[in-house]
Design a protein around this motif. Structure first.
Motif, short mmCIF file in Angstrom:
data_model
loop_
_atom_site.label_atom_id
_atom_site.label_comp_id
_atom_site.label_asym_id
_atom_site.label_seq_id
_atom_site.Cartn_x
_atom_site.Cartn_y
_atom_site.Cartn_z
N SER A 1 0.84 -1.19 0.00
CA SER A 1 0.00 0.00 0.00
C SER A 1 0.88 1.24 0.00
CB SER A 1 -0.90 0.00 1.23
OG SER A 1 -1.56 1.23 1.35
N LEU A 2 0.63 2.12 -0.94
CA LEU A 2 1.37 3.38 -1.00
C LEU A 2 1.06 4.22 0.24
CD1 LEU A 2 3.15 5.35 -2.65
CD2 LEU A 2 1.05 6.24 -3.63
N GLN A 3 -0.21 4.31 0.58
CA GLN A 3 -0.61 5.17 1.69
C GLN A 3 -0.36 4.55 3.05
OE1 GLN A 3 -4.40 5.70 -0.24
NE2 GLN A 3 -4.15 7.91 -0.10
N ASN A 4 -0.52 3.24 3.17
CA ASN A 4 -0.39 2.60 4.48
C ASN A 4 1.00 2.03 4.74
OD1 ASN A 4 -3.07 3.18 5.09
ND2 ASN A 4 -3.77 1.32 4.07
N SER A 5 1.86 2.00 3.75
CA SER A 5 3.23 1.54 3.96
C SER A 5 4.22 2.67 3.70
CB SER A 5 3.55 0.35 3.04
OG SER A 5 2.84 -0.78 3.46
N CYS A 6 4.32 3.08 2.45
CA CYS A 6 5.33 4.09 2.07
C CYS A 6 5.11 5.43 2.76
CB CYS A 6 5.30 4.31 0.56
SG CYS A 6 5.52 2.80 -0.40
N MET A 7 3.87 5.94 2.71
CA MET A 7 3.61 7.28 3.22
C MET A 7 3.59 7.34 4.76
SD MET A 7 3.62 8.88 0.42
CE MET A 7 3.24 10.53 0.92
N GLN A 8 3.71 6.20 5.42
CA GLN A 8 3.82 6.23 6.88
C GLN A 8 5.16 6.83 7.30
OE1 GLN A 8 1.32 5.50 9.08
NE2 GLN A 8 0.16 5.41 7.17
N CYS A 9 6.21 6.52 6.56
CA CYS A 9 7.54 7.07 6.86
C CYS A 9 7.83 8.31 6.02
CB CYS A 9 8.61 6.03 6.60
SG CYS A 9 8.50 4.61 7.68
N HIS A 10 7.51 8.23 4.73
CA HIS A 10 7.77 9.34 3.81
C HIS A 10 6.51 10.19 3.71
CE1 HIS A 10 11.38 7.19 2.72
NE2 HIS A 10 10.66 6.12 2.46
N ALA A 11 6.19 10.89 4.78
CA ALA A 11 4.91 11.58 4.91
C ALA A 11 4.79 12.84 4.08
CB ALA A 11 4.64 11.90 6.38
N SER A 12 5.88 13.51 3.79
CA SER A 12 5.82 14.78 3.07
C SER A 12 6.07 14.57 1.58
CB SER A 12 6.83 15.77 3.64
OG SER A 12 6.80 16.95 2.89
N LYS A 13 5.03 14.70 0.79
CA LYS A 13 5.16 14.55 -0.65
C LYS A 13 6.07 15.62 -1.24
CE LYS A 13 2.36 14.69 -4.84
NZ LYS A 13 2.74 15.99 -5.33
N THR A 14 5.93 16.87 -0.79
CA THR A 14 6.74 17.96 -1.34
C THR A 14 8.20 17.86 -0.92
OG1 THR A 14 6.07 19.40 0.47
CG2 THR A 14 4.86 19.60 -1.57
N LYS A 15 8.46 17.41 0.29
CA LYS A 15 9.84 17.35 0.78
C LYS A 15 10.54 16.05 0.40
CE LYS A 15 9.05 20.37 4.70
NZ LYS A 15 8.97 20.44 6.16
N PHE A 16 9.79 15.02 0.02
CA PHE A 16 10.43 13.75 -0.33
C PHE A 16 10.21 13.41 -1.80
CE2 PHE A 16 10.85 9.14 -0.61
CZ PHE A 16 12.12 9.00 -0.09
N CYS A 17 8.99 13.12 -2.19
CA CYS A 17 8.70 12.66 -3.55
C CYS A 17 9.01 13.71 -4.61
CB CYS A 17 7.23 12.26 -3.67
SG CYS A 17 6.65 11.05 -2.49
N ASP A 18 8.46 14.91 -4.40
CA ASP A 18 8.57 15.95 -5.42
C ASP A 18 10.00 16.42 -5.66
OD1 ASP A 18 5.87 15.78 -5.73
OD2 ASP A 18 5.40 17.60 -4.61
N GLN A 19 10.88 16.30 -4.67
CA GLN A 19 12.27 16.73 -4.83
C GLN A 19 12.92 16.02 -6.03
OE1 GLN A 19 14.25 18.94 -2.85
NE2 GLN A 19 12.25 19.57 -2.15
N CYS A 20 12.85 14.72 -6.06
CA CYS A 20 13.49 13.95 -7.13
C CYS A 20 12.67 13.96 -8.42
CB CYS A 20 13.75 12.52 -6.70
SG CYS A 20 14.94 12.41 -5.36
N HIS A 21 11.35 13.88 -8.29
CA HIS A 21 10.51 13.85 -9.49
C HIS A 21 10.63 15.15 -10.27
CE1 HIS A 21 7.93 10.59 -7.42
NE2 HIS A 21 8.88 10.04 -8.13
#
Length: 125
Positions: A85-105
């Motif tokens: 689960s993206l929301q129940n596994s990954c986003m539990q630790c990597h909670a900030s989309k702008t500070k984590f995901c969006d940086q590299c994307h």
């Protein structure tokens, strides 16, 4: 060949203008992003090197297994079970989309389609 005095300089000018974006930025690469890593002691489902290069393959594999096979449990190489689960596994630790995901994307110029189906996390700024 009567206008060779105009054609050859014209071709040189065309090639120069056409290739200008390539050689004008030569050696001026943007610095690599530094995403905000989770502050938890929890271990990710795979090692960091794998996740940097192959996370989308893993997420696509998870999506296919959940949607097509109704399988929601994934066993990692360490033998530990994880919920696919993206929301129940990954986003539990990597909670900030702008500070984590969006940086590299944003750096890579890719627009993932995760948020077409999943709820985008609310940012606490």
């Amino acid at each position: 060949m009567y206008d060779s005095g105009k054609i050859i300089p014209g071709i040189i000018l065309f090639v120069g203008l056409f290739t200008f974006p390539l050689w004008s930025n030569l050696g001026k690469a943007a610095p690599a992003p530094k995403p905000e890593l989770p502050k938890t002691e929890k271990v990710c489902v795979m090692d960091a090197a794998f996740m940097k290069t192959e996370h989308m393959v893993l997420l696509n594999d998870w999506r296919d297994k959940v949607v097509r096979e109704a399988n929601r449990v994934w066993v990692g190489p360490d033998g530990k079970e994880y919920q696919m689960s993206l929301q129940n596994s990954c986003m539990q630790c990597h909670a900030s989309k702008t500070k984590f995901c969006d940086q590299c994307h944003n750096y890579a110029g890719v627009k993932p389609y995760c948020w077409e189906c999943h709820l985008e996390p609310k940012e606490n700024m």
